[in-house]
Structure formats: C-alpha cells, structure tokens
Write an enzyme that holds these catalytic residues in place. Structure first.
Site, PDB file in Angstrom:
ATOM      1  N   HIS A 127     -21.119 -14.891 -18.361  1.00 23.81           N
ATOM      2  CA  HIS A 127     -20.427 -16.184 -18.328  1.00 23.81           C
ATOM      3  C   HIS A 127     -19.253 -16.086 -19.305  1.00 23.81           C
ATOM      4  CE1 HIS A 127     -19.896 -20.505 -19.200  1.00 23.81           C
ATOM      5  NE2 HIS A 127     -20.547 -20.754 -18.081  1.00 23.81           N
ATOM      6  N   LYS A 230     -29.770 -27.535 -19.698  1.00 23.63           N
ATOM      7  CA  LYS A 230     -30.225 -26.762 -18.541  1.00 23.63           C
ATOM      8  C   LYS A 230     -31.747 -26.623 -18.576  1.00 23.63           C
ATOM      9  CE  LYS A 230     -25.983 -23.993 -18.535  1.00 23.63           C
ATOM     10  NZ  LYS A 230     -25.181 -24.356 -17.363  1.00 23.63           N
ATOM     11  N   CYS A 368     -17.467 -20.073 -13.909  1.00 19.82           N
ATOM     12  CA  CYS A 368     -17.153 -19.529 -15.254  1.00 19.82           C
ATOM     13  C   CYS A 368     -17.494 -18.050 -15.353  1.00 19.82           C
ATOM     14  CB  CYS A 368     -17.859 -20.302 -16.363  1.00 19.82           C
ATOM     15  SG  CYS A 368     -17.322 -21.996 -16.491  1.00 19.82           S
TER      16      CYS A 368
HETATM   17  N1  PMP Z   1     -24.171 -18.751 -20.148  1.00 18.81           N
HETATM   18  C1  PMP Z   1     -24.692 -18.943 -18.934  1.00 18.81           C
HETATM   19  C2  PMP Z   1     -25.431 -17.833 -18.263  1.00 18.81           C
HETATM   20  C3  PMP Z   1     -24.534 -20.185 -18.307  1.00 18.81           C
HETATM   21  O1  PMP Z   1     -25.058 -20.382 -17.089  1.00 18.81           O
HETATM   22  C4  PMP Z   1     -23.835 -21.215 -18.964  1.00 18.81           C
HETATM   23  C5  PMP Z   1     -23.611 -22.567 -18.295  1.00 18.81           C
HETATM   24  N2  PMP Z   1     -23.201 -22.478 -16.964  1.00 18.81           N
HETATM   25  C6  PMP Z   1     -23.340 -20.966 -20.238  1.00 18.81           C
HETATM   26  C7  PMP Z   1     -23.522 -19.727 -20.792  1.00 18.81           C
HETATM   27  C8  PMP Z   1     -22.616 -22.033 -21.011  1.00 18.81           C
HETATM   28  O2  PMP Z   1     -23.495 -23.077 -21.291  1.00 18.81           O
HETATM   29  P1  PMP Z   1     -22.972 -24.459 -21.909  1.00 18.81           P
HETATM   30  O3  PMP Z   1     -21.823 -24.903 -21.060  1.00 18.81           O
HETATM   31  O4  PMP Z   1     -24.177 -25.350 -21.814  1.00 18.81           O
HETATM   32  O5  PMP Z   1     -22.582 -24.187 -23.315  1.00 18.81           O
END
Ligand code: PMP
Length: 410
Positions: A127, A230, A368
């Site tokens: 990500h 999540k 992302c």
């Molecule tokens: N890492 C992974 C694997 C994710 O799925 C996400 C959220 N899509 C994030 C990091 C970032 O998480 P957050 O936006 O809650 O900080």
C-alpha cells in the site's frame, strides 16, 4: 484468547444496524470491507455511552470521570495486547491508523537505526502508506529502498526476496495481506529469514487482523501495525506494536503533553513506554471503541469468521470466473476474502457507478497500490472485499447486477 463461535450468520448480521439500510432504493450489499469494515452496535453504543457518561481527559485527572476514562482506555490497550499476543501492554502504541503507525515507525526507527548506505526491503504489493514513508526516509538518510518482486499470480517471488537480504538490510517492511490482491504473504518465513541477516521486520497487518488470528510473539515480528477502523472499530484509531527493547532504543515521534517525564527550558526527559510515543490527548473514545470491537470479535470467534470468509471467497471466485471477459487480478494460493477483477473493454469506474445504483458497494481504482496497477498494466480494478457478515445470497445478487452492468456497458 479467541473463543469458539457461538452465533449464527443471522444473529451476526443483526449486530450491524447499517446492513439493514437501503441505498438507492435497494438493500445495501456492502462489499467494501477492505476500505473499512462496518461497526457492530456495541461499538456505536460504547461511543455514545462514553460521550454521554464518561467524557473527560485521561492520565492526568484525579477526578472520577478522568479515572474512569483512563481505566477504560488502558483496558483497551490490554485487550489489544491480548488480541495480538504481545508480551507487554506497553508494547502497544495507540496511533491514528496504519498510516500513522508507519510514519511513526519510519521516523523513530530511522533516527535510532539507519545510516547512509543501509537498505530497506519492501515488496511490489505494498500500500502507498508502506512505500512513501520509506522513500522519504531513504531520501533523508541516504538509504536504499529494495523491492521484492511478485509473480503474475500476485505472490512474492521468495527466492528473489532472499537474494535481496544482506548485512546491509536493516529493515524488511512488508504487507501481511494485500488489500488489492488478497495475497496472504508468508510472514513467518519472511521474519525468520530477515532475522538471519540481522534485519528487523515490520509487518503491515491492516488487512490481516480482521481475517485470522495474529500472534506477534509466535511470528517473532519486531513491529506490527493495523488500523482500528478495518477491525470493526472507530476511524482514527490504530496500533503500532513493537518489541520493548527496540521501542526503548527509539526516540519519540512527536513532542508534547503526556510523552514527557519532566520539562525545563534546558532539558526534557521522556516518559516511559507506551506514553513516550503518544503525545497529546489521544483519540480516547476511539481507543475505548476499539477495545469493544475486539471484545465483539472474540465473541464471534475466528473459527466462524474464517469459515464464513473462506466460503464466500470460493463461492464468489467461481461465479465471477464464469463471466465472459472477466479476469481476476491476484490469484495467490494463499488468499484472503478480497477479489480484484477487470472486465475486458470496460472501465472499472463505470461498473462501480452502476453497481452503486443497485445498492452494491464495491471499490474501484488503484486502491492506493499504483505499483500493482503498473505491474499488471491496468488503470485500476473493481474490488469486492468480504467480511464474515456477508452472505452467498449477497454474492448472487452482486453477480447478477454485475452481469447486467456489463451488458449495459458493452
Ligand atoms: N496498508 C494496507 C494493506 C491497507 O489496506 C491500508 C488501507 N487501505 C493501509 C495500509 C492504510 O490504512 P489507513 O488508511 O487506515 O491508515
């Protein structure tokens, strides 16, 4: 401690009031759990109760409300500690989310442990929040970012990961479960092999902790993080776990209240763990809500969660594969309940918009993870990500609405 399943799917669904709502005149089918999960009523009630009956600031107050709020917040930390099998509750740093955790780690780890010429390994399926902070640190410190490649199924090419490891590797920072591909990475082996060259390992567990039991001591992870939202908890909450001896060697991330022991204009001394890394008034109600979410997950049990999600993954994969022109992106052998796909000749966005009209919430775009899109040479995918409260019946409806959308757009 994870208890055995004691609920039926019907009972579980009743725990989530939002699942009853309609969207565009149709019953909501929520398949965007990778972006955020829905909240059980107990979490919503806990937030309401906190603001109605307990609201006050924590750690410094002698009055009853402050003491009650402090106890509730610190109890949540212990619930999180037990949930991920950490040795000490002070190894649990409460943050704003995965992004907050990675940035904290990147800042503090680099100051303690990185020098020019050192190397950090990430993977091709990270990500953005586990890419950009490390790029920034590499630029700042003169370090090198190495990328462990993946194959066409969306699995890390393990031999190539091993080839990247050397005495220069100071950190391997890899995702546990890919939010785009669903791939479950072999993090136990990754940690074991990285440790052989003396590297520390950080695992981004944002998509892992809601699907299966995670035990950071069994994994021997040096650092592990996830987002509360999540995991059926409130937004603006997250966790960075770190081994005590490492966190103790790292400087604070932000300065301010709560993270200090003494302050004079000449010199400040820092507080103990975990407070050293928690400057300012935290998301108190969020932390308490996350603790309640963990109680809720324990009451459902990972036996139930895993069984339900594995069934959904197989059922939906087979149905989607039968659609002409549809290609699943990410076909790892070890996969969580996330399905990304594209449909020949149709932009993912258009499908997402039409599905919304039928009450189906899926995500479209790059999720992302732009380097994954570049790897597969696609602009984006449609992603259906399931949670244990979803049903095969919802999958049937989603697939029939998808087929209709494809016919309209062809
Ligand atoms: N890492 C992974 C694997 C994710 O799925 C996400 C959220 N899509 C994030 C990091 C970032 O998480 P957050 O936006 O809650 O900080």
């Amino acid at each position: 401690m994870i208890k055995n399943a004691i609920k039926t799917i019907e009972e579980v669904r009743l725990d989530f009031p939002i699942l009853e709502r309609e969207v565009n005149g149709k019953k909501l089918v929520y398949f965007d759990n990778g972006a955020t999960t829905q909240k059980p009523k107990v979490v919503v009630d806990a937030i309401n109760d906190y603001y109605s009956n307990q609201n006050s600031n924590i750690h410094r107050g002698v009055h009853t409300l402050s003491q009650e709020a402090t106890s509730a917040y610190e109890e949540a930390r212990i619930k999180i500690q037990e949930f991920i099998g950490a040795k000490h509750s002070h190894e649990i740093i409460l943050t704003t989310g995965t992004t907050g955790s990675v940035n904290l780690l990147a800042h503090s780890f680099s100051k303690a442990f990185l020098k020019e010429g050192d190397e950090i390994i990430i993977s091709a399926m990270e990500h953005h929040s586990n890419i950009v902070p490390w790029q920034m640190i590499c630029q700042e410190r003169g370090c090198k970012l190495k990328i462990a490649p993946m194959n066409n199924k969306g699995e890390i090419i393990y031999d190539e990961f091993l080839n990247l490891l050397s005495s220069k590797t100071k950190l391997a920072a890899l995702v546990h479960v890919s939010n785009t591909l669903g791939t479950i990475n072999p993090v136990k082996n990754i940690i074991k092999d990285a440790h052989k060259v003396g590297a520390k390992v950080f695992i981004d567990g944002a998509q892992a902790v809601s699907h299966d039991v995670v035990n950071v001591q069994e994994l021997d992870a040096d650092f592990y993080c996830f987002s509360g939202h999540k995991l059926f908890g409130p937004t603006g909450t997250g966790v960075l776990y770190g081994k005590e001896e490492l966190l103790n060697q790292m400087p604070p991330y932000q300065g301010g209240g709560d993270m200090i022991k003494t302050v004079t204009f000449e010199k400040t001394t820092y507080n103990e763990l975990p407070h050293k890394f928690e400057a300012g008034t935290p998301n108190i109600v969020g932390g308490i809500g996350l603790g309640v979410a963990i109680d809720y997950i324990n009451s459902v049990g990972f036996d139930f969660i895993k069984k339900q999600e594995e069934e959904l993954l197989i059922y939906a994969t087979n149905k989607l594969k039968a659609i002409d022109g549809l290609k699943i992106v990410g076909e790892a052998n070890e996969k969580a309940s996330v399905i990304s796909f594209i449909v020949e000749g149709i932009h993912p966005y258009d499908i997402g918009v039409i599905l919304d009209k039928t009450g189906v919430a899926v995500r479209t775009g790059h999720h992302c993870t732009q380097p994954i899109m570049d790897f597969f040479e696609i602009p984006g995918t449609i992603r259906a990500s399931f949670s244990f409260y979803n049903t095969n019946h919802e999958v049937d409806y989603f697939v029939s609405m998808l087929e209709r959308a494809i016919n309209m757009l062809k």
